[in-house]
Motif scaffolding. Structure first.
Motif, PDB file in Angstrom:
ATOM      1  N   GLN A 135       6.451   0.792   5.168  1.00  0.00           N
ATOM      2  CA  GLN A 135       6.504   2.160   4.598  1.00  0.00           C
ATOM      3  C   GLN A 135       8.167   2.458   4.156  1.00  0.00           C
ATOM      4  OE1 GLN A 135       4.281   5.276   6.111  1.00  0.00           O
ATOM      5  NE2 GLN A 135       6.087   6.712   5.633  1.00  0.00           N
ATOM      6  N   ILE A 138       3.444   0.801   1.634  1.00  0.00           N
ATOM      7  CA  ILE A 138       3.303   1.652   0.892  1.00  0.00           C
ATOM      8  C   ILE A 138       4.803   2.573   0.640  1.00  0.00           C
ATOM      9  CG2 ILE A 138       1.123   2.428   1.472  1.00  0.00           C
ATOM     10  CD1 ILE A 138       2.061   4.530   3.540  1.00  0.00           C
ATOM     11  N   ASN A 159       1.944   5.521  -2.574  1.00  0.00           N
ATOM     12  CA  ASN A 159       0.894   5.918  -1.864  1.00  0.00           C
ATOM     13  C   ASN A 159       0.546   7.587  -2.072  1.00  0.00           C
ATOM     14  OD1 ASN A 159      -0.864   5.643   0.544  1.00  0.00           O
ATOM     15  ND2 ASN A 159       0.396   7.214   1.376  1.00  0.00           N
ATOM     16  N   THR A 194      -2.203  10.779  -0.172  1.00  0.00           N
ATOM     17  CA  THR A 194      -3.021  10.825   1.113  1.00  0.00           C
ATOM     18  C   THR A 194      -4.080  12.063   0.790  1.00  0.00           C
ATOM     19  OG1 THR A 194      -1.388  12.603   1.800  1.00  0.00           O
ATOM     20  CG2 THR A 194      -1.040  10.186   2.533  1.00  0.00           C
ATOM     21  N   SER A 254      -5.520   7.196   2.534  1.00  0.00           N
ATOM     22  CA  SER A 254      -4.459   6.916   1.942  1.00  0.00           C
ATOM     23  C   SER A 254      -4.846   5.906   0.794  1.00  0.00           C
ATOM     24  CB  SER A 254      -3.247   6.515   2.690  1.00  0.00           C
ATOM     25  OG  SER A 254      -3.515   5.147   3.283  1.00  0.00           O
TER      26      SER A 254
END
Length: 715
Positions: free
Chosen positions: A339, A363, A399, A401, A429
């Motif tokens: 991430q 992501i 990304n 969510t 996600s």
């Protein structure tokens, strides 16, 4: 009868009975009689008293435990209070100016080059180095700690308090020592920490970099081989480079500032107005490093060659780096990275191979709408980088969510279900601008079916976090409504269940032939059987609730008892049903009486009609029958009550066919059981049997009289 009363009566008889009787152990019969009274009288006690007695015993036990806990807490608090604070290390040797060797700088200040071991007993020294105050001013003023000045010595701790004029720590000054922690904050004029100043110190675990407002550079490998677990380089406004010039005066190539710190786990570099470069291999080969934050660095332009190579970084935060132009393979080989969070990054930054050799399926999280395109760029470059070439399900993406959360009827988040098990929101996600599908909404114990409260159950991922909220209604504890007469006989029983936000109307139902008298409640107390006994046998009168409305949830299982008085009926003056005489002009005598009225009359049971009008008399050979009016309620076929009231323990509950009360309101709840019985409900208070104590007392009097006569005859 109390124990003290028993003792007083026994003592009275002991002092008043004849000595011969006392010596012949007759007094034991006295005490036996008293015990008999106690036993017989005790049979009249109710379980309420026993339950309360047990409760008192339990309370005493709890109180003892609470006291013990309190004492333990007090003892612990006292121990903590008297615990001595950690002392600042004090050396067993007070250093003086001549305990060190020096060279003189061009500006007249001094450079310490090492210890003058001929001036003090080095072998007996404990390793705590505290510089003398004389080194801060005048001809002895020290501005530099020279190359390897204290390297390979027995130094275990350093106090820099008396070196505020120090500006430079040169190569290897404390290399190969036994330092455990380091506080650089007294060095308020420090400008440079050279290469490997604190290298190869495996016992060093922490360093304080605060208050170093003039620090401009950190050399290569200054903490290489240490056990430092966290580096916090924040608020160093003058710092320009991390991984500065090496010993030879050239920029480092393979030795970074924090290269090879095997215990280093987190790095935070933030709030530095002048920092321009994170140098080559700055944090290379830090195998335990998992988290990096670079934030509020307005002048940072370069994260140099393999600055974070061969680490186990999983998360990177890059925030407020508007001048960043190059990340030259800075995160090469970070195989655990999954991430990257970005905020206000220069959108033209060169990241072609910045993340080559990293892990797949990661992501990039944009913080604002302005970061979305940059996030997509990061993801694309990572997928296309050398040694990556990620495709299909292995790709990195910008990304977004969607979170599914669950609330109750009062809009409070549901964190545990009816069985006290945790309830966790569902997080989805996916790539920005792609569709998402609602997951299976869970069933939550103690709640009904959910409804969509807010958000879009199925939609498209956007850069901004989205929330979909489902609302549940908590189910309430069932409760029972009893209708009884004032003698305790049950007229009707009905049990209700529903949701916590539904209401129940406490308006007394109409019962034919009866008038409402009072209302009583019976709250549920606890779940254990001993408490349930109290619940079953104790009713609390509460007429103020009549006509009010209560929520099922707030009711919490409390049951209700509506008490009614039987209506009084007035005899019909024109009807005589039992051997009477009807003197009216018309009337009927149904049981052996006479009708003397002037009109027509009928006598149906062995009587005579003497009236002036026509009458008929018939005789039936049967007993007289009482046909007085009986009040009528909805259910005329009573069934026995269960061995215990609903939900209270005891025998298995009896299933009954639901019936409807005369004024049952449309509450929205569901009645589940009902009964009609002539049995009496338990009454409030303690029941007392007065007959048995009287019998016991009479028996005792008889025994004592016999004993007295017997003793008198013997004398």
């Amino acid at each position: 009868m109390s124990q003290n009363m028993h003792h007083n009566i026994y003592s009275h008889f002991q002092h008043t009975m004849p000595a011969s009787l006392y010596r012949s152990h007759t007094h034991h019969w006295v005490y036996t009689g008293l015990a008999t009274i106690t036993l017989l009288g005790g049979l009249g006690a109710t379980p309420v008293t026993l339950v309360h007695a047990a409760g008192v015993g339990q309370s005493a036990k709890i109180g003892t435990n609470a006291k013990s806990t309190k004492n333990a807490t007090t003892t612990k608090a006292t121990a903590q209070k008297t615990k001595s604070p950690r002392a600042i290390p004090v050396s067993n040797h007070t250093f003086v100016v001549n305990d060190f060797t020096y060279t003189t700088n061009s500006d007249g200040t001094r450079t310490i080059t090492g210890f003058n071991t001929g001036n003090f007993d080095y072998n007996s020294w404990d390793g705590i180095l505290a510089f003398p105050a004389e080194l801060s001013t005048g001809a002895n003023k020290v501005t530099v700690l020279g190359e390897s000045a204290f390297a390979s010595t027995k130094v275990t701790a350093v106090d820099f308090t008396n070196l505020p004029s120090l500006t430079t720590l040169v190569y290897g000054a404390f290399m190969y020592t036994s330092l455990t922690s380091l506080d650089l904050s007294p060095l308020v004029n420090l400008e440079s920490i050279g290469p490997q100043v604190f290298a190869a110190v495996p016992s060093l675990t922490s360093v304080n970099f605060t208050n170093l407002n003039h620090l401009q550079s950190l050399g290569g490998g200054i903490f290489s081989g240490s056990a430092i677990t966290e580096i916090d380089l924040t608020a160093l406004p003058a710092l320009e480079i991390i991984g500065g010039p090496s010993y030879s005066g050239e920029h480092t190539v393979d030795t970074g500032a924090f290269n090879n710190c095997p215990q280093l786990k987190t790095v935070k570099i933030a709030n530095m107005e002048s920092l321009q470069t994170i140098g080559r291999s700055a944090f290379r080969d830090c195998a335990s490093l998992t988290s990096v934050e670079l934030a509020q660095l307005p002048a940072l332009t370069t994260i140099d060659w393999r600055a974070f190579n061969s680490t186990n970084i999983t998360d990177v935060i890059l925030s407020d780096l508007p001048s960043l132009t190059s990340v030259d393979s800075g995160f090469y080989g970070t195989q655990s990275l999954h991430q990257i969070t970005i905020n206000n990054i220069n959108p033209t930054v060169d990241i072609d191979n910045a993340f080559s050799g990293t892990h797949n399926r990661g992501i990039v999280v944009p913080t604002t709408l302005n970061d979305v395109e940059t996030a997509k760029k990061f993801a694309t470059k990572i997928n296309e980088a050398d040694n990556n070439k990620f495709t299909g399900p292995d790709i990195w993406y910008a990304n977004a969510t969607v979170q599914y959360t669950f609330i109750d009827q009062d809009n409070n988040p549901i964190t545990v279900d009816g069985n006290n098990k945790p309830v966790t929101p569902i997080a989805l996600s996916g790539p920005i601008d792609t569709p998402y599908t609602v997951p299976d909404v869970p069933e939550i114990a103690g709640y009904g079916e959910p409804t969509l409260y807010s958000g879009v159950a199925t939609g498209t991922f956007t850069f901004a976090p989205q929330e979909v909220v489902y609302k549940y209604r908590a189910t309430a504890k069932p409760f029972t409504v009893y209708l009884v007469d004032d003698a305790g006989a049950e007229l009707k029983t009905q049990q209700y269940s529903g949701f916590a936000d539904e209401s129940f109307d406490l308006t007394p139902p109409a019962v034919d032939g009866y008038t409402f008298k009072e209302l009583a409640t019976r709250p549920i107390v606890g779940n254990d059987n001993a408490r349930a006994l109290i619940t079953e046998l104790t009713w609390i009168r509460n007429d103020a609730l009549k006509g009010t409305s209560v929520k099922f949830g707030a009711n919490n299982g409390t049951s209700y008892k509506f008490v009614y008085s039987k209506n009084t009926t007035t005899p019909d003056p024109n009807s005589d049903t039992n051997n009477g005489t009807n003197t009216d002009g018309t009337g009927t005598n149904t049981s052996g009486g006479s009708n003397t009225g002037g009109g027509a009359g009928t006598n149906t049971s062995g009587g005579s009609n003497t009236g002036g009008g026509a009458g008929a008399g018939t005789t039936a050979d049967k007993e007289p029958t009482d046909t007085a009016k009986t009040p009528t309620i909805a259910n005329t076929n009573p069934t026995p009550l269960p061995t215990s009231l609903p939900g209270s323990g005891g025998g298995s509950p009896t299933t009954r066919t639901p019936t409807t009360l005369t004024n049952t309101p449309a509450y929205g709840y569901t009645p589940v059981t009902t009964s009609n019985s002539s049995q009496k409900l338990p009454q409030s208070g303690n029941a007392t049997n007065h007959l048995l104590p009287v019998i016991g007392t009479a028996l005792l009097a008889g025994i004592l009289g016999s004993l007295y006569v017997f003793g008198k005859k013997r004398r």
